[in-house]
Structures are given as C-alpha cells and as structure tokens.
Scaffold this motif. Structure first.
Motif, PDB file in Angstrom:
ATOM      1  N   SER A  39      12.634  12.815  -2.100  1.00  0.00           N
ATOM      2  CA  SER A  39      12.113  13.526  -0.936  1.00  0.00           C
ATOM      3  C   SER A  39      11.032  12.714  -0.220  1.00  0.00           C
ATOM      4  O   SER A  39      11.068  12.537   0.997  1.00  0.00           O
ATOM      5  N   GLN A  40      10.074  12.213  -0.991  1.00  0.00           N
ATOM      6  CA  GLN A  40       8.976  11.438  -0.394  1.00  0.00           C
ATOM      7  C   GLN A  40       9.490  10.147   0.226  1.00  0.00           C
ATOM      8  O   GLN A  40       9.017   9.727   1.284  1.00  0.00           O
ATOM      9  N   HIS A  41      10.454   9.511  -0.429  1.00  0.00           N
ATOM     10  CA  HIS A  41      11.007   8.283   0.145  1.00  0.00           C
ATOM     11  C   HIS A  41      11.700   8.558   1.470  1.00  0.00           C
ATOM     12  O   HIS A  41      11.588   7.771   2.422  1.00  0.00           O
ATOM     13  N   GLY A  42      12.422   9.645   1.538  1.00  0.00           N
ATOM     14  CA  GLY A  42      13.091   9.983   2.778  1.00  0.00           C
ATOM     15  C   GLY A  42      12.117  10.201   3.918  1.00  0.00           C
ATOM     16  O   GLY A  42      12.351   9.779   5.059  1.00  0.00           O
ATOM     17  N   GLN A  43      10.990  10.846   3.596  1.00  0.00           N
ATOM     18  CA  GLN A  43       9.976  11.098   4.618  1.00  0.00           C
ATOM     19  C   GLN A  43       9.240   9.815   5.007  1.00  0.00           C
ATOM     20  O   GLN A  43       9.027   9.544   6.195  1.00  0.00           O
ATOM     21  N   LEU A  44       8.840   9.019   4.022  1.00  0.00           N
ATOM     22  CA  LEU A  44       8.028   7.834   4.297  1.00  0.00           C
ATOM     23  C   LEU A  44       8.815   6.718   4.969  1.00  0.00           C
ATOM     24  O   LEU A  44       8.262   5.955   5.760  1.00  0.00           O
ATOM     25  N   ASP A  45      10.102   6.611   4.644  1.00  0.00           N
ATOM     26  CA  ASP A  45      10.893   5.490   5.168  1.00  0.00           C
ATOM     27  C   ASP A  45      11.515   5.779   6.529  1.00  0.00           C
ATOM     28  O   ASP A  45      12.157   4.900   7.108  1.00  0.00           O
ATOM     29  N   GLU A  99       0.826  -1.208   0.000  1.00  0.00           N
ATOM     30  CA  GLU A  99       0.000   0.000   0.000  1.00  0.00           C
ATOM     31  C   GLU A  99       0.860   1.257   0.000  1.00  0.00           C
ATOM     32  O   GLU A  99       0.521   2.257  -0.640  1.00  0.00           O
ATOM     33  N   GLU A 100       1.984   1.189   0.686  1.00  0.00           N
ATOM     34  CA  GLU A 100       2.885   2.348   0.753  1.00  0.00           C
ATOM     35  C   GLU A 100       3.574   2.627  -0.581  1.00  0.00           C
ATOM     36  O   GLU A 100       4.048   3.740  -0.816  1.00  0.00           O
ATOM     37  N   GLU A 101       3.635   1.621  -1.448  1.00  0.00           N
ATOM     38  CA  GLU A 101       4.341   1.769  -2.723  1.00  0.00           C
ATOM     39  C   GLU A 101       3.490   2.379  -3.826  1.00  0.00           C
ATOM     40  O   GLU A 101       3.970   2.583  -4.935  1.00  0.00           O
ATOM     41  N   THR A 102       2.225   2.695  -3.532  1.00  0.00           N
ATOM     42  CA  THR A 102       1.325   3.246  -4.537  1.00  0.00           C
ATOM     43  C   THR A 102       1.892   4.523  -5.159  1.00  0.00           C
ATOM     44  O   THR A 102       2.272   5.462  -4.450  1.00  0.00           O
ATOM     45  N   LYS A 103       1.967   4.520  -6.478  1.00  0.00           N
ATOM     46  CA  LYS A 103       2.367   5.684  -7.285  1.00  0.00           C
ATOM     47  C   LYS A 103       3.822   6.107  -7.125  1.00  0.00           C
ATOM     48  O   LYS A 103       4.196   7.183  -7.603  1.00  0.00           O
ATOM     49  N   HIS A 104       4.665   5.298  -6.505  1.00  0.00           N
ATOM     50  CA  HIS A 104       6.077   5.677  -6.402  1.00  0.00           C
ATOM     51  C   HIS A 104       6.724   5.777  -7.780  1.00  0.00           C
ATOM     52  O   HIS A 104       7.561   6.651  -8.014  1.00  0.00           O
ATOM     53  N   ASP A 105       6.328   4.881  -8.694  1.00  0.00           N
ATOM     54  CA  ASP A 105       6.866   4.955 -10.057  1.00  0.00           C
ATOM     55  C   ASP A 105       6.399   6.230 -10.752  1.00  0.00           C
ATOM     56  O   ASP A 105       7.145   6.834 -11.542  1.00  0.00           O
ATOM     57  N   GLU A 106       5.189   6.688 -10.428  1.00  0.00           N
ATOM     58  CA  GLU A 106       4.686   7.921 -11.023  1.00  0.00           C
ATOM     59  C   GLU A 106       5.444   9.139 -10.502  1.00  0.00           C
ATOM     60  O   GLU A 106       5.631  10.118 -11.226  1.00  0.00           O
ATOM     61  N   TRP A 107       5.892   9.092  -9.246  1.00  0.00           N
ATOM     62  CA  TRP A 107       6.723  10.191  -8.729  1.00  0.00           C
ATOM     63  C   TRP A 107       7.988  10.308  -9.562  1.00  0.00           C
ATOM     64  O   TRP A 107       8.417  11.406  -9.920  1.00  0.00           O
ATOM     65  N   MET A 108       8.595   9.153  -9.857  1.00  0.00           N
ATOM     66  CA  MET A 108       9.842   9.171 -10.620  1.00  0.00           C
ATOM     67  C   MET A 108       9.599   9.687 -12.031  1.00  0.00           C
ATOM     68  O   MET A 108      10.382  10.494 -12.546  1.00  0.00           O
ATOM     69  N   LEU A 109       8.507   9.246 -12.654  1.00  0.00           N
ATOM     70  CA  LEU A 109       8.182   9.732 -13.996  1.00  0.00           C
ATOM     71  C   LEU A 109       7.935  11.239 -13.990  1.00  0.00           C
ATOM     72  O   LEU A 109       8.347  11.946 -14.913  1.00  0.00           O
ATOM     73  N   SER A 110       7.267  11.721 -12.963  1.00  0.00           N
ATOM     74  CA  SER A 110       6.996  13.155 -12.863  1.00  0.00           C
ATOM     75  C   SER A 110       8.293  13.950 -12.752  1.00  0.00           C
ATOM     76  O   SER A 110       8.458  14.991 -13.403  1.00  0.00           O
ATOM     77  N   ASP A 111       9.223  13.456 -11.945  1.00  0.00           N
ATOM     78  CA  ASP A 111      10.517  14.127 -11.806  1.00  0.00           C
ATOM     79  C   ASP A 111      11.263  14.153 -13.142  1.00  0.00           C
ATOM     80  O   ASP A 111      11.843  15.179 -13.523  1.00  0.00           O
ATOM     81  N   LEU A 112      11.245  13.021 -13.831  1.00  0.00           N
ATOM     82  CA  LEU A 112      11.932  12.949 -15.126  1.00  0.00           C
ATOM     83  C   LEU A 112      11.282  13.882 -16.145  1.00  0.00           C
ATOM     84  O   LEU A 112      11.972  14.560 -16.912  1.00  0.00           O
ATOM     85  N   ARG A 113       9.954  13.915 -16.147  1.00  0.00           N
ATOM     86  CA  ARG A 113       9.237  14.781 -17.088  1.00  0.00           C
ATOM     87  C   ARG A 113       9.563  16.243 -16.830  1.00  0.00           C
ATOM     88  O   ARG A 113       9.736  17.033 -17.765  1.00  0.00           O
TER      89      ARG A 113
END
Length: 223
Positions: free
Chosen positions: A172-178, A82-96
């Motif tokens: 940033s989000q990974h640092g906060q969530l983990d 559940e915590e992994e939801t949209k993590h790949d989308e965060w990366m795509l957003s950063d790349l975009r």
C-alpha cells in the motif's frame, strides 16, 4: 535522436506483462494469493529491500566524488535513499501480523534470484558503476506504480487471508509513494547523455527485470 529511456519503459512494460501471466504474481495483484505464497514472497522481498538504502547511499557518495557533472544524479540517489527508510520494517510488520516472526524470516535463506540481485547491486554500489542502481530503481518503481496500489486494494477486498487488511502496509505504501516517480525519473534520466552511463543503467534494468519473476514462489509442477 532516439530517446534512450524508451528502452527502460519497454523493459518495464514487458516485466509487468510477464508477471500478469504468471499465477502467483497475478494472484498477488488480484488479491487472491494464498497465505503461504504471500509470506514466501514477503520474506524474499524483505531480503532485497533491506539492501536498497545502503546501496543508494554508497552510489550517491561515489557519484559526488566524481564532481559537479554528477551532482544532479547524486541528489536523486540521496532522495531515493531517504524515501527507502523503514521499508524493510513495513514488510516485517506485515509478516508478523500474519504469524511469521522476524526470527522465522531470518532463518530463511534468500532464493537464488534474490542472492544474485543483492550481490550485483552491492558490487555496482561499491565498485562498479554508481549509475547502475538507477536501472534497478526504475524497474521497481514502474512495477510499484502499475501494480502495488491495485494489489493492496484487491487484497483487502478479495483475500480470504485472516487479518490481511492489517498486513498490506508494504504494498500500500509503495503504491502511494511511487505514484509519479516514473515520470520524474524519466525527466532526470534524459539528462544523462554519456553512452557508458546509459549502458550501465539499461544493463542493470534488464538484469533486474529478468530476476523479479523468480522472487515469487514457484508452484509445484503437475505430474
């Protein structure tokens, strides 16, 4: 009795030390990474991160079928999924944000280390030990807890990449969530007393730690 999870901690600390000594990972943590290296790392990160949630769910379902003894760990896997939801989308957003479109990302091939990571984690989720993915998760969460927030702050403060302040959502989000996940994981993992299950986790942790340095682009060799 020796606490078997100390081996997980030792592997994780060794990985962080290894990355700190390598130029590209160190430059990410210090906020001085070049644009092309950040994009190359981000693309490979996207490839492996998009596999995480499906593998956690597969492992969870298999764990639940094994019965009540495995229920606590099955619930842990479900929480992680559940915590992994949209993590790949965060990366795509950063790349975009940095000018790299989804089409460009998907035209790129995963590197050898990422292909090995994907294949091995998928195998264990579907056919091997459903416990194995806990080794992967521990290594990644330890690294995130130790370096992700630091990397995000340093990128914003030091990077010369235009627009980088809007392209650090993944780190940033990974640092906060983990934050705090490592201690929580250790408490739950210590409940596991079966040597075979411990072995699956340790083996996968070692494998994951051996691959992560190669998720970063290599610098050309000097003549």
């Amino acid at each position: 009795m020796t606490d078997w999870t100390q081996q997980l901690l030792a592997m994780s600390r060794t990985l962080v030390h290894t990355l700190d000594r390598r130029q590209v990972p160190r430059s990410l943590f210090e906020g001085t990474i070049f644009l092309e290296h950040y994009i190359a790392w981000g693309i490979q990160t996207y490839f492996y991160v998009q596999e995480t949630q499906p593998n956690l769910l597969k492992s969870c379902r298999r764990m639940k079928r094994r019965g009540r003894r495995h229920a606590v760990i099955a619930d842990l896997l479900l929480t992680k999924a559940e915590e992994e939801t949209k993590h790949d989308e965060w990366m795509l957003s950063d790349l975009r944000t940095l000018g790299c479109s989804r089409t460009e990302v998907e035209r790129t091939q995963p590197c050898g280390a990422v292909r090995a990571y994907i294949a091995t984690n998928r195998f264990h989720a579907e056919e091997g030990s459903p416990y194995a993915i806990l080794g992967t998760a521990f290594i990644l969460e330890f690294l995130s807890e130790q370096r992700a927030s630091k990397a995000a702050l340093n990128l914003i403060a030091r990077s010369k990449i235009p627009g980088i302040a809007h392209a650090v959502s993944f780190v940033s989000q990974h640092g906060q969530l983990d934050g705090g996940h490592v201690d929580d994981a250790l408490r739950l993992l210590r409940v596991i007393t079966c040597p075979r299950e411990q072995g699956a986790i340790l083996s996968m942790a070692k494998f994951t730690a051996s691959l992560i340095p190669s998720f970063f682009p290599k610098l050309p060799r000097k003549a």
